[in-house]
Design an enzyme around this catalytic site. Structure first.
Site, short mmCIF file in Angstrom:
data_model
loop_
_atom_site.label_atom_id
_atom_site.label_comp_id
_atom_site.label_asym_id
_atom_site.label_seq_id
_atom_site.Cartn_x
_atom_site.Cartn_y
_atom_site.Cartn_z
N LYS A 127 0.86 -1.19 0.00
CA LYS A 127 0.00 0.00 0.00
C LYS A 127 0.89 1.23 0.00
O LYS A 127 1.79 1.36 0.82
CB LYS A 127 -0.89 0.01 1.25
CG LYS A 127 -1.90 1.15 1.26
CD LYS A 127 -3.12 0.78 0.48
CE LYS A 127 -4.04 1.97 0.29
NZ LYS A 127 -3.57 2.95 -0.71
N GLN A 157 7.34 3.78 3.78
CA GLN A 157 5.92 3.42 3.81
C GLN A 157 5.70 2.13 4.58
O GLN A 157 4.68 1.97 5.27
CB GLN A 157 5.39 3.28 2.38
CG GLN A 157 3.87 3.21 2.28
CD GLN A 157 3.22 4.58 2.37
OE1 GLN A 157 3.76 5.56 1.87
NE2 GLN A 157 2.07 4.66 3.00
N LYS A 196 5.41 1.78 -3.20
CA LYS A 196 5.37 3.13 -3.75
C LYS A 196 5.67 3.06 -5.23
O LYS A 196 6.36 2.13 -5.70
CB LYS A 196 6.39 4.03 -3.05
CG LYS A 196 6.02 5.49 -3.01
CD LYS A 196 5.00 5.80 -1.94
CE LYS A 196 4.75 7.30 -1.84
NZ LYS A 196 3.84 7.65 -0.74
N ASP A 200 -0.37 10.74 -4.76
CA ASP A 200 0.80 11.36 -4.14
C ASP A 200 1.05 12.65 -4.90
O ASP A 200 0.14 13.16 -5.58
CB ASP A 200 2.00 10.41 -4.20
CG ASP A 200 3.11 10.80 -3.22
OD1 ASP A 200 3.99 11.57 -3.64
OD2 ASP A 200 3.10 10.36 -2.06
#
Length: 451
Positions: free
Chosen positions: A90, A111, A126, A166
């Site tokens: 994720k 993350q 990511k 993002d």
């Protein structure tokens, strides 16, 4: 264990000397968790660090698309699926011309531990592309997103990898990506989060990172018999996170006096005017330079007038600093000015905005510092609730989601503060966050065997 950690860090330096940001992140995490490693020597025997620093999967692909003039353009797409020990990958999708493998390895690594700080079952990943959406038409952005998804769809899914937005990727881009994903897979599921409300999006998702950062900040100040009310706050950035940080700060009675974009920053002693900021940055995408045309007594400082060795937005004497723009925007020279100005709290809202030497200086000079992996976890928290709603087809109200976000951010603060204290580092939230996140990931990896 210090020797073991140094061995791993030297391996990264020798193997990938060009991955500077990833090395910076790995150095921060691994040095922080030495006390935990010393209590658990079996982790060395199990080569835990050797496995942890390697992403489970890195995907890189070309993205050809046609611009409005009929010219063929080619960009490079990425997805780093870093660690799935506690749940499906994720993490966000970033469109920016300066991204590369180093960017996404560092972000995916961070993350992993950020997600582990929540009470939710989500791993770390990511991705994105070296595509610059600024100045592109809607049709160009749509064509790029569709081409990007024709490869990415093979690697994602609601139980595999769930990208979100993002930098450079908002609801518009997520909408285009999801539309192509649905067409290619013939599925309507939660394989992407951050979708518009009309087709599976969640209330509070857009606001979550900024709101969550302020909920964390208020809990942090409360734990030191303090409050945000009446505090002057310097905020950097003028995008989604910064805007919602500023908005929520006002609700807590604070006075956000700065914000910035790529061309400069504004200082408004009476507080940044939210209505004007909305008009300039969200509705018309104009430079902050236009702000002073409407607020004559505010100041605008263009980037070309900044000191060469520091970011002048941090010269402003304030009680609290909340960087919400991009990585490494606070260096050692900025840190010295911040300490000199008597600022008491530095609370990171964007991903790794402070350099390691700046963080070290803050901690040595009794600044109460909160790291980004804890502070900006609100976005992923709400993303998971969006995934849950997609799976059950039962949407939650804005009020319920906001309350869940608030409680989760308070819990993250309490957890990392107690962890820091347990290991003899009271008020060092960097150590607390790194050990807390690392411990959860490490334990899951051990129990799943050598995979």
């Amino acid at each position: 264990m210090k020797e073991y950690v140094n061995k791993i860090l030297n391996y990264i330096k020798e193997k990938e000397p060009y991955n500077i940001k990833f090395l910076e992140s790995a150095t921060d995490v691994l040095n922080s968790v030495i006390p935990f490693l010393e209590q658990n020597p079996k982790l060395k025997q199990l080569a835990l660090l050797e496995r942890l620093i390697e992403p489970e999967r890195i995907i890189m692909f070309r993205v050809p698309w046609v611009d409005d003039n009929g010219n063929i353009q080619v960009n490079r797409g990425y997805r780093v699926e870093f660690n799935s020990a506690i749940g499906p990958y994720k993490g966000g999708t970033r469109f920016h011309p300066n991204v590369n493998i180093d960017t996404f390895k560092f972000l995916g690594f961070e993350q992993t531990f950020k997600n582990a700080l929540t009470s939710l079952n989500i791993g770390g990943g990511k991705g994105g592309a070296d595509f610059n959406p600024h100045g592109k038409s809607d049709m160009e952005i749509m064509r790029f997103c569709q081409s990007f998804m024709t490869e990415l769809y093979r690697h994602i899914g609601d139980r595999t990898d769930i990208p979100a937005g993002d930098i450079g990727v908002g609801e518009r881009e997520i909408g285009y990506l999801f539309g192509m994903y649905k067409k290619l897979t013939n599925k309507f599921d939660g394989a992407l989060s951050g979708k518009p409300l009309e087709f599976g999006g969640s209330f509070c998702r857009v606001e979550a990172t900024g709101y969550g950062a302020v909920y964390f900040a208020e809990k942090m100040l409360n734990s030191h018999n303090d409050t945000l009310k009446g505090k002057k706050v310097a905020v950097s950035g003028a995008g989604n996170v910064a805007f919602h940080v500023i908005q929520k700060l006002y609700e807590f009675g604070a006075i956000p006096v700065t914000c910035s974009d790529s061309k400069g920053f504004i200082y408004d002693e009476d507080g940044v005017n939210l209505q004007l900021l909305t008009k300039l940055k969200i509705e018309s995408h104009q430079s902050l330079e236009k702000y002073i045309e409407h607020r004559k007594y505010a100041k605008y400082i263009p980037r070309e007038k900044f000191h060469k060795t520091r970011n002048d937005i941090w010269d402003t004497p304030v009680d609290v600093i909340m960087p919400a723009a991009t990585e490494n925007e606070i260096n050692i020279n900025d840190a010295k000015i911040i300490v000199k100005n008597g600022t008491k709290y530095v609370i990171e809202c964007s991903n790794m905005p402070s350099t390691p030497d700046a963080i070290k200086y803050f901690l040595e000079n009794n600044i109460l510092f909160a790291p980004s992996k804890a502070v900006n976890a609100g976005g992923v928290v709400t993303s998971v609730y969006e995934m849950s709603q997609n799976a059950t087809f039962e949407p939650l109200t804005k009020e319920i989601l906001d309350e869940k976000l608030k409680e989760e951010m308070k819990k993250i603060y309490v957890d990392i503060a107690l962890t820091a204290k347990d290991y003899g580092f009271e008020d060092n939230l960097v150590v607390g966050a790194n050990i807390k996140g690392f411990k959860r990931v490490a334990n899951a990896m051990i129990k799943q065997g050598i995979v």
